[in-house]
Design a protein around this motif. Structure first.
Motif, PDB file in Angstrom:
ATOM      1  N   GLY A 128      14.203  -0.497  -5.661  1.00  0.00           N
ATOM      2  CA  GLY A 128      13.584  -1.347  -4.517  1.00  0.00           C
ATOM      3  C   GLY A 128      13.687  -1.319  -3.415  1.00  0.00           C
ATOM      4  O   GLY A 128      14.341  -2.092  -2.523  1.00  0.00           O
ATOM      5  N   ASN A 140      10.049  -3.412  -1.106  1.00  0.00           N
ATOM      6  CA  ASN A 140       9.901  -4.636  -1.420  1.00  0.00           C
ATOM      7  C   ASN A 140       8.615  -5.490  -0.992  1.00  0.00           C
ATOM      8  O   ASN A 140       7.922  -6.074  -1.375  1.00  0.00           O
ATOM      9  N   GLN A 152      20.520  -3.377  -3.443  1.00  0.00           N
ATOM     10  CA  GLN A 152      19.187  -3.393  -3.983  1.00  0.00           C
ATOM     11  C   GLN A 152      18.346  -4.790  -4.193  1.00  0.00           C
ATOM     12  O   GLN A 152      17.470  -5.082  -4.407  1.00  0.00           O
ATOM     13  N   ARG A 209      14.799  -9.684  -3.101  1.00  0.00           N
ATOM     14  CA  ARG A 209      14.266  -9.343  -4.151  1.00  0.00           C
ATOM     15  C   ARG A 209      14.535 -10.200  -4.869  1.00  0.00           C
ATOM     16  O   ARG A 209      13.681 -10.506  -5.956  1.00  0.00           O
ATOM     17  N   SER A 241      15.243  -1.589   0.884  1.00  0.00           N
ATOM     18  CA  SER A 241      13.831  -2.488   1.539  1.00  0.00           C
ATOM     19  C   SER A 241      14.665  -2.975   3.522  1.00  0.00           C
ATOM     20  O   SER A 241      13.333  -3.314   3.952  1.00  0.00           O
ATOM     21  N   THR A 257       7.900 -14.839  -3.899  1.00  0.00           N
ATOM     22  CA  THR A 257       9.078 -14.418  -5.013  1.00  0.00           C
ATOM     23  C   THR A 257       9.472 -14.889  -5.883  1.00  0.00           C
ATOM     24  O   THR A 257       9.168 -14.347  -7.452  1.00  0.00           O
ATOM     25  N   ALA A 296      13.031  -9.953  -9.543  1.00  0.00           N
ATOM     26  CA  ALA A 296      14.745  -8.400 -10.498  1.00  0.00           C
ATOM     27  C   ALA A 296      14.764  -8.380 -11.773  1.00  0.00           C
ATOM     28  O   ALA A 296      14.894  -9.966 -12.132  1.00  0.00           O
ATOM     29  N   LEU A 335      10.988  -4.019 -11.136  1.00  0.00           N
ATOM     30  CA  LEU A 335      11.054  -3.883  -9.753  1.00  0.00           C
ATOM     31  C   LEU A 335       9.739  -3.631  -8.697  1.00  0.00           C
ATOM     32  O   LEU A 335      10.310  -2.938  -7.941  1.00  0.00           O
ATOM     33  N   LEU A 379       7.561  -6.964  -3.988  1.00  0.00           N
ATOM     34  CA  LEU A 379       7.376  -8.601  -3.765  1.00  0.00           C
ATOM     35  C   LEU A 379       5.696  -8.870  -3.221  1.00  0.00           C
ATOM     36  O   LEU A 379       5.399  -9.582  -3.532  1.00  0.00           O
TER      37      LEU A 379
END
Length: 417
Positions: free
Chosen positions: A46, A49, A238, A243, A265, A321, A352, A390, A393
């Motif tokens: 994580g 990203n 995370q 995320r 991130s 995302t 996630a 994970l 993105l």
């Protein structure tokens, strides 16, 4: 690899599952010393990203270092820190109607959590904390005290006190009303519950198994904290920084926590950096009362500001995302449908995502099969029963399809289906 086995501590873990020597990385790919290329659905747990070495962040970082910009600054005023704070305020906090003071507690998520717990106790004058079943908040003693995983807690070597776990959303499979037990204990002078200072929560439990809390559950928790005079701490280490879709994972619930923990991130480049966001009325620290030698990692401030400018000037990344997360969920549901001999189900939010197996051993088996096909995946959950996605993105649609196809093939190989 003998140098690692000869000299590095037995505590090493990820390298045991991926026994190759990595050398370079770009976007969603890593390359080992033999030239083999791996698709990365692990994303630095994580911390990546935006992928590996994003160009929009690398150039300002190299320019900053080339001009001998401050690297180590403790909490001194620096140009890099000032530019980050301006950017964070103008493009993240202000548009969301959020008013927070920013603390730089040290460069890790555990640093942020320790700071938040310490501050909550100072604000309230109380010692006890409320955490949740299957929570994970870090590996230092305070963070472990509010963590659920028994293996990680045992590693502390001492009793972990001053925290009481409560049932996370859906812990009883919908058979008990939300917060009935928690509120009953709070209101009963015979319950034995120590008067808590704060509640700490993840809106999606990552290490705990990709468990997403419903919006109404988060709103109910926020309301309960307000009614009972408890501080609400959201650990967004995370699940923050996009995320789950929005920049902060709690945005979907429309709540404004008293304290927010950020790391992983936030630097955008995998550089160590963490923040504690504090409502102004709660910023009662004395000068130097909490500090850390590496809380002023200025190269991380440079890349963090660049990341916000590059990815958060509009809502394109958020929409992308969410859409990619829905594709992962759809693919996982298809895998479950196509493998009726093995019970499994999809879970998670945004990018996630998890695929939970009834047979816990399958999580590691599928991850191992994926590695043989050059896809990096980790597992999560109390028994590592959840295959965890994970990916960055910024993973492309083609890369996403490639990885999902490998996962489907790996499930078939691991289950013999």
């Amino acid at each position: 690899m003998t140098v690692f086995e000869d000299l590095e501590s037995e505590v090493r873990s990820y390298c045991r599952n991926w026994p190759v020597v990595f050398d370079t990385a770009k976007g969603s790919r890593l390359t080992d010393v033999d030239g083999n290329v791996y698709l990365d659905f692990f994303g630095g747990a994580g911390a990546l990203n935006y992928g590996h070495n994003p160009e929009a962040l690398k150039k300002p970082l190299l320019d900053y270092m080339a001009r001998d910009g401050i690297t180590h600054g403790l909490d001194m005023y620096t140009v890099a820190k000032g530019e980050f704070l301006h950017t964070f305020q103008d493009k993240i906090l202000a548009p969301r109607g959020l008013e927070y003071k920013v603390q730089f507690p040290g460069p890790t998520g555990a640093n942020a959590v320790e700071s938040a717990l310490k501050l909550a106790r100072k604000i309230s004058g109380k010692e006890a904390m409320i955490n949740f079943t299957n929570a994970f908040h870090g590996m230092t003693l305070g963070a472990l005290s509010v963590t659920g995983n028994s293996m990680k807690r045992t590693g502390a070597g001492i009793p972990l006190v001053h925290a009481t776990p409560m049932p996370y959303d859906n812990y009883f499979d919908g058979k008990m009303p939300d917060f009935m037990w928690f509120e009953k204990l709070l209101g009963d002078s015979g319950s034995g519950l120590n008067d808590p200072a704060a509640v700490i929560v993840e809106t999606v439990q990552g290490e705990g198994g990709l468990n997403p809390a419903r919006i109404e559950w988060l709103q109910g928790l926020d309301d309960l904290c307000k009614r009972k005079g408890l501080l609400l701490i959201v650990d967004d280490v995370q699940m923050g920084i996009g995320r789950t879709g929005p920049f902060f994972s709690f945005e979907i619930a429309g709540i404004k926590p008293d304290i927010v923990c950020i790391s992983k991130s936030i630097s955008g480049y995998g550089l160590p950096m963490a923040l504690v966001l504090i409502k102004p009325e709660h910023d009662i620290w004395g000068p130097g009362e909490h500090n850390g030698t590496f809380r002023g990692n200025n190269p991380a401030f440079v890349t963090a500001a660049a990341a916000i400018n590059e990815y958060w000037s509009d809502d394109a990344l958020e929409k992308s995302t969410i859409a990619k997360g829905e594709r992962v969920e759809e693919a996982f549901n298809k895998i479950a449908h196509d493998t009726p001999s093995t019970e499994m189900f999809a879970k998670g939010r945004g990018l996630a995502r998890g695929l939970q197996f009834e047979n816990a051993e399958l999580g590691d088996k599928v991850a191992g099969e994926a590695f043989q096909r050059r896809l990096l995946l980790e597992t999560a959950g109390p028994s590592d029963e959840v295959l965890k996605v994970l990916c960055p993105l910024t993973t492309t649609d083609d890369e996403l399809d490639e990885g999902l196809a490998i996962i489907a093939e790996s499930v078939r190989a691991a289950t013999g289906s």
